[in-house]
Motif scaffolding. Structure first.
Motif, short mmCIF file in Angstrom:
data_model
loop_
_atom_site.label_atom_id
_atom_site.label_comp_id
_atom_site.label_asym_id
_atom_site.label_seq_id
_atom_site.Cartn_x
_atom_site.Cartn_y
_atom_site.Cartn_z
N LYS A 1 8.88 -2.00 1.88
CA LYS A 1 8.92 -1.94 3.34
C LYS A 1 7.68 -1.21 3.83
N ALA A 2 6.94 -1.85 4.74
CA ALA A 2 5.80 -1.20 5.37
C ALA A 2 6.31 -0.18 6.38
N VAL A 3 5.77 1.03 6.32
CA VAL A 3 6.25 2.12 7.16
C VAL A 3 5.22 2.51 8.21
N ARG A 4 3.94 2.47 7.84
CA ARG A 4 2.87 2.97 8.72
C ARG A 4 1.58 2.25 8.33
N PRO A 5 0.75 1.85 9.29
CA PRO A 5 -0.50 1.16 8.94
C PRO A 5 -1.43 2.04 8.11
N THR A 6 -2.17 1.39 7.23
CA THR A 6 -3.20 2.04 6.43
C THR A 6 -4.54 1.44 6.84
N PHE A 7 -5.54 2.28 7.07
CA PHE A 7 -6.84 1.81 7.54
C PHE A 7 -7.92 2.05 6.49
N ASP A 8 -9.02 1.33 6.64
CA ASP A 8 -10.08 1.39 5.65
C ASP A 8 -10.97 2.62 5.80
N ILE A 9 -10.72 3.46 6.77
CA ILE A 9 -11.62 4.58 7.05
C ILE A 9 -11.35 5.81 6.18
N HIS A 10 -10.27 5.79 5.39
CA HIS A 10 -9.97 6.89 4.49
C HIS A 10 -9.36 6.34 3.20
N PRO A 11 -9.57 7.01 2.06
CA PRO A 11 -8.84 6.64 0.85
C PRO A 11 -7.34 6.87 1.04
N PHE A 12 -6.53 6.19 0.23
CA PHE A 12 -5.10 6.45 0.20
C PHE A 12 -4.65 6.46 -1.25
N ARG B 1 0.71 6.73 0.17
CA ARG B 1 0.54 7.96 0.93
C ARG B 1 -0.89 7.99 1.48
N ASP B 2 -1.00 8.21 2.79
CA ASP B 2 -2.34 8.21 3.38
C ASP B 2 -3.02 9.57 3.21
N HIS B 3 -4.23 9.68 3.73
CA HIS B 3 -5.04 10.88 3.52
C HIS B 3 -4.45 12.11 4.20
N GLU B 4 -3.53 11.90 5.16
CA GLU B 4 -2.88 13.02 5.84
C GLU B 4 -1.52 13.36 5.22
N GLY B 5 -1.13 12.62 4.20
CA GLY B 5 0.14 12.89 3.53
C GLY B 5 1.32 12.12 4.09
N TRP B 6 1.07 11.14 4.97
CA TRP B 6 2.18 10.37 5.57
C TRP B 6 2.53 9.17 4.70
N LEU B 7 3.79 8.80 4.72
CA LEU B 7 4.30 7.64 3.99
C LEU B 7 3.84 6.37 4.68
N THR B 8 3.25 5.43 3.93
CA THR B 8 2.78 4.17 4.50
C THR B 8 3.57 2.97 4.01
N MET B 9 4.08 3.04 2.78
CA MET B 9 4.91 1.97 2.24
C MET B 9 5.86 2.57 1.22
N LEU B 10 7.08 2.05 1.19
CA LEU B 10 8.09 2.51 0.23
C LEU B 10 8.62 1.29 -0.51
#
Length: 289
Positions: free
Chosen positions: A247-258, A274-283
């Motif tokens: 399930k996609a939870v939050r968009p991930t962008f190309d401007i930071h590693p994940f 997990r994105d660069h800020e520590g947020w869940l992006t997909m589970l």
């Protein structure tokens, strides 16, 4: 006069007329896309030959959308209507899916995919209207049904300026294995090319920032899911995936590693982005043998 938020509710009965519609396609599972995705994911796999089993989710390299160029909409997707219902909302994303792997699909096979609209539902979210379309795909080879998949597509309004954003969810920190991904534009372009995905949010920076208002190119949900199963393969090479859901939870962008992460508990592997800020992006969850 109807507001945009009321449009999907009023049109829902018409959209639900698409439930039960189906289409059938055939494809030959050639070796070149497998070798190309292996290179794109920076793997050192053997050269694929007839009989090579496709890794989990690599069937997305086939049955690609072959919409004529004159039938493409502004966003790079096919214009609304046809097999999928003509949802009157501007944004379309892959929200998740559930897959049952019954037997391997192999390079060289001729495979039939039967796709059926399983459900159409509408919801009202904090950022506007949402329409969910669930499509069931069944893939069969000479031995019979090999893979069944439910694919969730979400359509939504373009958010109004200042509209509240969903609160992010902190990603787990108890992974047993992980891998940092740098989602550079070349990676995104190559995956778009391999899956013949014309959606401009993945490669057209002026469009995604200027028209859709995102801060950068959006990493494909299916690419992140594929990276999660690839992480499983790298760390549990003998595991056989029997079921997989994501399930996609939050968009991930190309401007930071994940980071893609995983944790095994018995025959269940929990995977997440997990994105660069520590947020869940997909589970995601994989059941293995």
């Amino acid at each position: 006069m109807n507001t945009p938020a009321s449009t999907p509710t009023l049109a829902l009965d018409t959209l639900r007329d698409w439930i039960g519609r189906s289409e059938s396609r055939e494809d030959q599972l050639s070796a070149t896309p497998v070798a190309a995705l292996s290179a794109t994911l920076d793997r050192e796999d053997p050269v694929p030959v007839p009989g090579t089993a496709l890794p989990p989710l690599w069937h997305w390299l086939y049955f690609t959308p072959l919409t004529r160029h004159s039938e493409i909409g502004e966003d790079g997707h096919a214009k609304r209507g046809g097999f999928l219902p003509p949802v009157p909302l501007p944004r379309r994303m892959w929200a998740g899916g559930r897959l049952d792997f019954l037997q391997p699909l192999r390079v060289g096979e001729r495979v039939t995919r039967v796709s059926t609209i399983k459900d159409v539902t509408v919801k009202e979210g904090r950022s506007g209207s949402l329409v969910f379309v669930c499509v069931r795909h069944e893939f069969s080879n000479a031995q019979g049904l090999a893979l069944s998949e439910e694919h969730d597509i979400v359509y939504r309004d373009a958010p109004a300026p200042g509209a509240p954003q969903p609160a992010p969810t902190p990603a787990p920190r108890d992974e047993q294995f992980s891998r940092e991904i740098v989602p550079d534009p070349v990676l995104l372009f190559r995956y778009s090319a391999l899956t013949f995905n014309g959606h401009r949010i993945h490669y057209d920076r002026s469009y995604v920032t200027g028209v859709e208002g995102y801060p950068g190119l959006i990493v494909h949900g299916p690419l992140i899911a594929t990276l999660l199963t690839d992480l499983l393969r790298r760390n549990l090479p003998d595991a056989k995936v029997q079921r997989f859901s994501f399930k996609a939870v939050r968009p991930t962008f190309d401007i930071h590693p994940f980071t893609v992460c995983g944790k095994r508990e018995g025959q269940t592997v929990t995977l997440w982005g997990r994105d660069h800020e520590g947020w869940l992006t997909m589970l995601a969850t994989a059941e293995i043998a």
